[in-house]
Design an enzyme around this catalytic site. Structure first.
Site, mmCIF file in Angstrom:
data_model
loop_
_atom_site.group_PDB
_atom_site.id
_atom_site.type_symbol
_atom_site.label_atom_id
_atom_site.label_comp_id
_atom_site.label_asym_id
_atom_site.label_seq_id
_atom_site.Cartn_x
_atom_site.Cartn_y
_atom_site.Cartn_z
ATOM 1 N N ASP A 11 -4.283 -8.620 0.402
ATOM 2 C CA ASP A 11 -5.250 -9.489 1.290
ATOM 3 C C ASP A 11 -6.590 -10.036 0.619
ATOM 4 O O ASP A 11 -6.904 -8.818 -0.173
ATOM 5 C CB ASP A 11 -5.546 -8.975 2.646
ATOM 6 C CG ASP A 11 -5.930 -9.986 3.530
ATOM 7 O OD1 ASP A 11 -5.831 -11.154 3.345
ATOM 8 O OD2 ASP A 11 -6.663 -9.552 4.669
ATOM 9 N N ASN A 13 -7.151 -13.125 -1.414
ATOM 10 C CA ASN A 13 -6.837 -13.967 -2.094
ATOM 11 C C ASN A 13 -7.630 -15.428 -1.862
ATOM 12 O O ASN A 13 -8.222 -15.792 -2.773
ATOM 13 C CB ASN A 13 -5.303 -14.472 -2.216
ATOM 14 C CG ASN A 13 -4.526 -13.545 -2.861
ATOM 15 O OD1 ASN A 13 -4.823 -12.586 -3.212
ATOM 16 N ND2 ASN A 13 -3.140 -13.803 -2.585
ATOM 17 N N GLY A 14 -7.483 -15.892 -0.765
ATOM 18 C CA GLY A 14 -8.360 -17.016 -0.024
ATOM 19 C C GLY A 14 -9.868 -16.710 -0.328
ATOM 20 O O GLY A 14 -10.691 -17.603 -0.895
ATOM 21 N N TRP A 16 -11.403 -14.490 -2.437
ATOM 22 C CA TRP A 16 -11.724 -14.391 -3.698
ATOM 23 C C TRP A 16 -11.779 -15.883 -4.465
ATOM 24 O O TRP A 16 -12.793 -16.179 -5.046
ATOM 25 C CB TRP A 16 -10.509 -13.801 -4.463
ATOM 26 C CG TRP A 16 -10.634 -13.562 -5.781
ATOM 27 C CD1 TRP A 16 -11.184 -12.323 -6.434
ATOM 28 C CD2 TRP A 16 -10.199 -14.307 -7.067
ATOM 29 N NE1 TRP A 16 -11.134 -12.382 -7.952
ATOM 30 C CE2 TRP A 16 -10.742 -13.504 -8.233
ATOM 31 C CE3 TRP A 16 -9.666 -15.628 -6.970
ATOM 32 C CZ2 TRP A 16 -10.328 -14.144 -9.276
ATOM 33 C CZ3 TRP A 16 -9.398 -16.099 -8.383
ATOM 34 C CH2 TRP A 16 -9.641 -15.499 -9.389
ATOM 35 N N ARG A 24 -7.286 -22.277 -2.763
ATOM 36 C CA ARG A 24 -6.673 -21.274 -2.188
ATOM 37 C C ARG A 24 -5.378 -20.935 -2.999
ATOM 38 O O ARG A 24 -5.057 -19.808 -3.486
ATOM 39 C CB ARG A 24 -6.119 -21.353 -1.008
ATOM 40 C CG ARG A 24 -7.370 -21.561 0.155
ATOM 41 C CD ARG A 24 -6.729 -21.532 1.494
ATOM 42 N NE ARG A 24 -5.946 -20.431 1.990
ATOM 43 C CZ ARG A 24 -6.668 -19.427 2.500
ATOM 44 N NH1 ARG A 24 -7.919 -19.215 2.587
ATOM 45 N NH2 ARG A 24 -5.870 -18.300 2.954
ATOM 46 N N SER A 56 4.538 -13.315 4.888
ATOM 47 C CA SER A 56 4.848 -12.798 6.106
ATOM 48 C C SER A 56 5.308 -13.991 6.982
ATOM 49 O O SER A 56 5.485 -15.260 6.611
ATOM 50 C CB SER A 56 3.802 -12.328 6.890
ATOM 51 O OG SER A 56 2.720 -13.337 7.097
ATOM 52 N N ASN A 59 2.648 -16.162 8.012
ATOM 53 C CA ASN A 59 2.289 -17.152 6.811
ATOM 54 C C ASN A 59 2.834 -18.443 6.446
ATOM 55 O O ASN A 59 2.389 -19.246 6.317
ATOM 56 C CB ASN A 59 2.310 -16.368 5.396
ATOM 57 C CG ASN A 59 1.370 -15.143 5.103
ATOM 58 O OD1 ASN A 59 1.779 -14.131 4.404
ATOM 59 N ND2 ASN A 59 0.403 -14.941 5.737
ATOM 60 N N ARG A 180 -5.738 -3.664 9.739
ATOM 61 C CA ARG A 180 -4.670 -3.852 10.731
ATOM 62 C C ARG A 180 -3.301 -4.075 9.678
ATOM 63 O O ARG A 180 -3.044 -4.208 8.690
ATOM 64 C CB ARG A 180 -4.499 -5.183 11.704
ATOM 65 C CG ARG A 180 -4.982 -6.182 10.962
ATOM 66 C CD ARG A 180 -4.998 -7.538 11.949
ATOM 67 N NE ARG A 180 -5.308 -8.700 10.783
ATOM 68 C CZ ARG A 180 -6.706 -9.035 11.014
ATOM 69 N NH1 ARG A 180 -7.746 -8.288 11.446
ATOM 70 N NH2 ARG A 180 -6.927 -10.029 10.322
ATOM 71 N N LEU A 181 -2.247 -3.778 10.345
ATOM 72 C CA LEU A 181 -0.961 -3.762 10.124
ATOM 73 C C LEU A 181 -0.308 -5.218 9.702
ATOM 74 O O LEU A 181 0.682 -5.485 8.828
ATOM 75 C CB LEU A 181 0.165 -2.874 10.629
ATOM 76 C CG LEU A 181 -0.009 -1.421 10.540
ATOM 77 C CD1 LEU A 181 1.012 -0.622 11.291
ATOM 78 C CD2 LEU A 181 -0.071 -0.778 9.118
ATOM 79 N N GLU A 193 0.505 7.008 5.924
ATOM 80 C CA GLU A 193 -1.125 7.377 5.823
ATOM 81 C C GLU A 193 -1.614 6.049 5.281
ATOM 82 O O GLU A 193 -1.099 5.022 4.475
ATOM 83 C CB GLU A 193 -1.450 8.127 4.592
ATOM 84 C CG GLU A 193 -1.070 9.612 4.743
ATOM 85 C CD GLU A 193 -1.777 10.437 5.810
ATOM 86 O OE1 GLU A 193 -2.921 9.983 6.417
ATOM 87 O OE2 GLU A 193 -1.281 11.260 6.553
HETATM 88 C C1 FPP Z 1 -3.228 -12.807 1.660
HETATM 89 O O1 FPP Z 1 -4.584 -13.625 1.221
HETATM 90 C C2 FPP Z 1 -2.153 -13.017 0.705
HETATM 91 C C3 FPP Z 1 -1.070 -13.872 0.924
HETATM 92 C C4 FPP Z 1 -0.790 -14.695 2.177
HETATM 93 C C5 FPP Z 1 0.006 -14.159 0.072
HETATM 94 C C6 FPP Z 1 0.131 -12.883 -1.088
HETATM 95 C C7 FPP Z 1 0.635 -13.496 -2.383
HETATM 96 C C8 FPP Z 1 0.301 -13.208 -3.460
HETATM 97 C C9 FPP Z 1 -0.351 -12.072 -3.732
HETATM 98 C C10 FPP Z 1 0.841 -13.943 -4.662
HETATM 99 C C11 FPP Z 1 2.477 -13.873 -4.784
HETATM 100 C C12 FPP Z 1 2.966 -12.511 -5.109
HETATM 101 C C13 FPP Z 1 3.755 -12.241 -6.204
HETATM 102 C C14 FPP Z 1 4.300 -11.093 -6.114
HETATM 103 C C15 FPP Z 1 4.344 -13.488 -7.026
HETATM 104 P P1 FPP Z 1 -5.295 -14.512 2.090
HETATM 105 O O2 FPP Z 1 -4.799 -15.815 1.448
HETATM 106 O O3 FPP Z 1 -4.792 -14.257 3.604
HETATM 107 O O4 FPP Z 1 -6.853 -14.229 1.729
HETATM 108 P P2 FPP Z 1 -8.033 -14.394 2.820
HETATM 109 O O5 FPP Z 1 -7.799 -13.407 3.964
HETATM 110 O O6 FPP Z 1 -9.108 -14.107 1.960
HETATM 111 O O7 FPP Z 1 -7.968 -15.866 3.134
#
Ligand code: FPP
Length: 244
Positions: A11, A13-14, A16, A24, A56, A59, A180-181, A193
């Protein structure tokens, strides 16, 4: 390594990307690089199984533009990562609801799983179109179709899950500061754990994984029992008698 399986909710990426004034999609691209980095770190540490939550069921409700970027990234990953997985003895196993994924993506998944099937050093689980509740429902439906629902047991249900044959995660890491999960491995993480890191996923590095492992090793896993009753067991057990 005594620990068999680490699961990670990747979690942040957005956030960051936002902090850097990037899109994004750029955040997810950096997240994909982090996934590759942590896979190699896990392999170097001798970790038998690593499962990453890449997409997910929830998502899938994100804006079309973001989903298109994620789809492109995942296709690119499946197209280009296989030689490296083979080189490092890593077997890819995708978990999740394939009915939620486009036909061409499913074909790439099947091909990548087949090409890496001989990998013996590590299993890399990639959760795509995955939701823990959806997985349990699909398992129940599969048992019903085979006429096995009336005699359902914990092992029979576990064997109908996407993760059949994989050890339950010993440690679940979530990056990005939330605690959270989010519908990840609900059945499998009954005794897992939990470790929450404030580091945003694209910044997550081998040293952060090692910090999580150090934290894990300091914990005492009792699987619901006391110290005295723990001795011979290494996992959850069924009670021997009725509670009186
Ligand atoms: C959550 O960050 C991340 C995701 C919804 C997608 C995860 C995908 C990757 C890490 C890239 C693809 C992976 C591989 C193995 C090719 P968010 O966008 O919810 O971040 P935020 O909470 O900061 O907005």
């Amino acid at each position: 390594m005594e620990l068999q399986h680490i699961a990670i909710i990747m979690d942040g990426n957005g956030r960051w990307a936002k902090r850097r004034g990037l899109s994004r999609a750029e955040g997810h691209r950096a997240g994909s690089r982090a996934a590759q980095r942590i896979t190699r770190a896990g392999r170097r540490l001798g970790l038998p199984c690593l499962t990453l939550y890449a997409l997910s069921t929830e998502n899938l409700l994100r804006p079309a533009e973001e989903l298109a970027a994620l789809g492109k990234l995942l296709r690119h990953y499946l197209d280009t990562e296989v030689p490296s997985l083979i080189e490092h003895g890593i077997r890819l196993r995708v978990i999740g609801n394939r009915n939620l994924l486009a036909a061409d993506l499913n074909r790439k998944i099947v091909a990548a799983e087949k090409q890496t099937a001989a990998g013996r050093d590590m299993t890399l689980g990639l959760a795509l179109g995955y939701g823990g509740r959806d997985e349990i429902v699909r398992a129940a439906q599969a048992l019903a179709r085979r006429g096995r629902l009336r005699r359902v047991t914990e092992p029979s249900l576990a064997s109908a899950l996407d993760t059949a044959g994989l050890p339950d995660p010993d440690l679940l890491i979530r990056t990005g500061g939330e605690r959270r999960l989010s519908n990840f491995l609900l059945w499998q993480s009954a005794y897992t754990e939990l470790y929450f890191s404030r580091v945003l996923w694209p910044d997550f590095a081998a040293r952060h994984l090692q910090a999580a492992l150090r934290d894990y090793r300091q914990r005492e896993r009792r699987f619901g029992r006391t110290d005295a009753s723990l001795a011979p067991a290494t996992g959850p057990v069924r009670p021997q008698g009725k509670f009186k």
